[in-house]
Design an enzyme around this catalytic site. Structure first.
Site, PDB file in Angstrom:
ATOM      1  N   LYS A  26      12.609   3.440  21.213  1.00 31.12           N
ATOM      2  CA  LYS A  26      12.087   4.804  21.203  1.00 31.12           C
ATOM      3  C   LYS A  26      10.938   4.845  20.202  1.00 31.12           C
ATOM      4  CE  LYS A  26      11.863   8.343  19.379  1.00 31.12           C
ATOM      5  NZ  LYS A  26      10.634   9.104  18.933  1.00 31.12           N
ATOM      6  N   GLU A  32       7.643  12.283  -1.629  1.00 28.94           N
ATOM      7  CA  GLU A  32       6.821  11.250  -1.005  1.00 28.94           C
ATOM      8  C   GLU A  32       5.666  11.949  -0.306  1.00 28.94           C
ATOM      9  OE1 GLU A  32       7.253   7.241   1.710  1.00 28.94           O
ATOM     10  OE2 GLU A  32       8.540   8.943   2.175  1.00 28.94           O
ATOM     11  N   PHE A  86       5.366   6.546  13.173  1.00 29.15           N
ATOM     12  CA  PHE A  86       3.961   6.598  13.596  1.00 29.15           C
ATOM     13  C   PHE A  86       3.061   5.680  12.802  1.00 29.15           C
ATOM     14  CE2 PHE A  86       3.800   9.553  10.003  1.00 29.15           C
ATOM     15  CZ  PHE A  86       2.596   9.204   9.405  1.00 29.15           C
ATOM     16  N   CYS A 138       5.189   3.178   3.724  1.00 28.22           N
ATOM     17  CA  CYS A 138       6.379   3.348   2.896  1.00 28.22           C
ATOM     18  C   CYS A 138       6.364   2.380   1.719  1.00 28.22           C
ATOM     19  CB  CYS A 138       7.649   3.175   3.715  1.00 28.22           C
ATOM     20  SG  CYS A 138       7.900   1.495   4.327  1.00 28.22           S
ATOM     21  N   GLU A 193       6.459   9.461  19.147  1.00 25.69           N
ATOM     22  CA  GLU A 193       5.760  10.219  20.185  1.00 25.69           C
ATOM     23  C   GLU A 193       4.315  10.537  19.798  1.00 25.69           C
ATOM     24  OE1 GLU A 193       8.076  13.196  17.631  1.00 25.69           O
ATOM     25  OE2 GLU A 193       8.265  11.134  18.361  1.00 25.69           O
TER      26      GLU A 193
END
Length: 500
Positions: free
Chosen positions: A177, A385, A153, A285, A180
């Site tokens: 993919k 994290e 995302f 990240c 969502e």
């Protein structure tokens, strides 16, 4: 007037199709909680159709001239440039990051598209003449077949652009993919790719969650999978797909440290750390989530806090310094970790919980810059994290202690050092065991001509996305050894392994 939400389509065999699923999720603006669209959880039949379309298209696409492939991506990069403001607006609405950051994300993805357009110079084999008498050896980099990309995302534009342009330029076909949570800008990029001339079936998109991911991981017609996301999901994808015989690369979680030496330039150093820690609301990240102040540099903590306090929180459309985090669940998790940091003994120098925002944003997922000092390994805020705007500050007496601490951390995505000493910087880059190192650069993500090279627990698989490593990932080396005989050649039976 109808208040129904628009449905995000699938993209299969060159067509945008409405899913027949009974399971839908809402795409929500994280700044306002406004529902923007519905995204389908694709059915098993729809996933099968996407893979079948990609498999059928591969038969001809693999033989498409390399110049034809390159020209498609030349058109594609121009279309992205022409639509940059609209793409950034969509990204900001569904993901929450600022407009400036959204444009920056698109431009970093665009660099990879431009690199894919140079595929004629990248997908080159090797040739050695006369390796034995009259024998030549050469290699071809052949496409694999159907490849899959599973994207997160936090970069719904850049990371898809890391994946499918390089894969398709190498002669593969692709099933994407997207996350969502924010698939709208991804679908706009797919629409432009179709407009640029990518043939039917070469690029396909399915939406969904765990069931769709699992189906893609084990399908017998899928040859390779590229994943970017959390360590938990990435580990599952790697294990599931590699056991099914796929080639897999997984870029996963991180805990990135920055080391500040006392000789560093104070203003640009603090500016860089604040930007890297709190930009994109910490949802990178490659964000700096730990800063190690060495020796006298620990005196800079008050100035670091003061800079962070000045950052403005708000809706991304207003171009503040940082927007909301992606969801209510993410905000609650980050707030819980902040509370655990307090309970475990770290000092909360700056508390970003429940920042002041305008009345119409009161339901948004906002967390302001948060800074802890006195953090130690073993604390939850150091070990996990956080993926939010939370910075842990640690003090050490020496650079050696800082290096040892970073090397002891299991993650290895990125690290940075701030210093004016070339000797110290060289020692750091030589002794540190992290894949990507910045010297006075807080987020050392490589440009498109190099490869993302995270390491250790931050990465599974040998090859990274984009750059030269992506060419190797998306191709199989075929080696040909050839000898051509003259009409009057006379030889004899050779029963040995030697080549004469």
């Amino acid at each position: 007037m109808s208040t129904s939400l628009p449905d995000i389509p699938l993209f299969i065999h060159g067509e945008f199709r409405r899913s027949h699923t009974q399971q839908w999720r809402q795409v929500v603006n994280p700044a306002t909680q406004e529902a923007l669209a519905r995204v389908p959880m694709a059915t098993a039949e729809e996933v099968e159709a996407a893979i079948a379309a990609a498999k059928a298209a591969f038969a001809s696409w693999r033989h498409t001239p390399i110049g034809t492939r390159a020209r498609i991506f030349l058109r594609y990069q121009q279309l992205i440039r022409e639509n940059l403001p609209a793409l950034a607006a969509t990204l900001t609405a569904e993901q929450g990051k600022t407009l400036a950051d959204a444009e920056g994300e698109l431009i970093r993805g665009l660099e990879v598209v431009e690199h894919a357009a140079a595929i004629g110079n990248l997908q080159l084999g090797e040739f050695a003449t006369n390796v034995a008498k009259g024998v030549d050896t050469y290699t071809r980099l052949q496409p694999l077949g159907v490849c899959v990309g599973i994207t997160p995302f936090n970069f719904p534009a850049m990371i898809p652009l890391w994946m499918f342009p390089m894969a398709i330029a190498c002669g593969n076909t692709f099933v994407l993919k997207p996350s969502e949570q924010d698939p709208m800008v991804t679908m706009e990029l797919v629409r432009l790719a179709h407009q640029a001339g990518i043939p039917a079936g070469v690029l396909n998109v399915v939406h969904g969650a765990a069931e769709v991911v699992d189906a893609l991981c084990v399908h017998p017609d899928v040859r390779a999978i590229s994943f970017v996301g959390s360590t938990r999901v990435g580990t599952h994808v790697y294990q599931r797909a590699s056991q099914a015989g796929k080639r897999v690369q997984c870029m996963m979680g991180a805990k990135n440290h920055a080391v500040v030496l006392p000789d560093a330039r104070i203003e640009p150093t603090l500016d860089a750390i604040v930007g890297a820690a709190f930009g994109a609301a910490g949802q990178r990240c490659m964000a700096i989530s730990v800063v190690i102040l060495v020796g006298a540099a620990r005196r800079w903590l008050p100035e670091l806090v003061a800079k962070a306090q000045k950052l403005r929180v708000g809706a991304g459309t207003d171009n503040p310094d940082l927007g909301p985090v992606i969801s209510c669940a993410a905000r609650q998790r980050i707030e819980a970790l902040i509370q655990r940091g307090v309970e475990e003994g770290a000092k909360l120098e700056l508390d970003g919980r429940r920042p002041q925002v305008p009345a119409h944003l009161q339901q948004g997922n906002f967390i302001g810059p948060t800074i802890f000092s006195g953090v130690r390994p073993g604390m939850s805020i150091y070990e996990e994290e956080i993926f939010g705007p939370v910075l842990c500050v640690i003090s050490t007496d020496t650079l050696d202690e800082a290096i040892a601490m970073i090397n002891a951390n299991p993650n290895g995505n990125g690290t940075a050092i701030f210093t004016q000493s070339g000797a110290a910087a060289r020692r750091f880059e030589t002794e540190i065991e992290v894949g990507q190192v910045g010297i006075n650069v807080p987020i050392p993500v490589p440009v498109a001509t190099f490869s993302f090279s995270g390491s250790r627990a931050s990465k599974l698989g040998d090859l990274g996305p984009y750059g030269k490593q992506a060419i190797l990932f998306y191709t199989q080396t075929q080696t040909i050894t050839a000898r051509w005989f003259d009409d009057d050649t006379v030889g004899g039976v050779n029963t040995t392994i030697s080549m004469r």
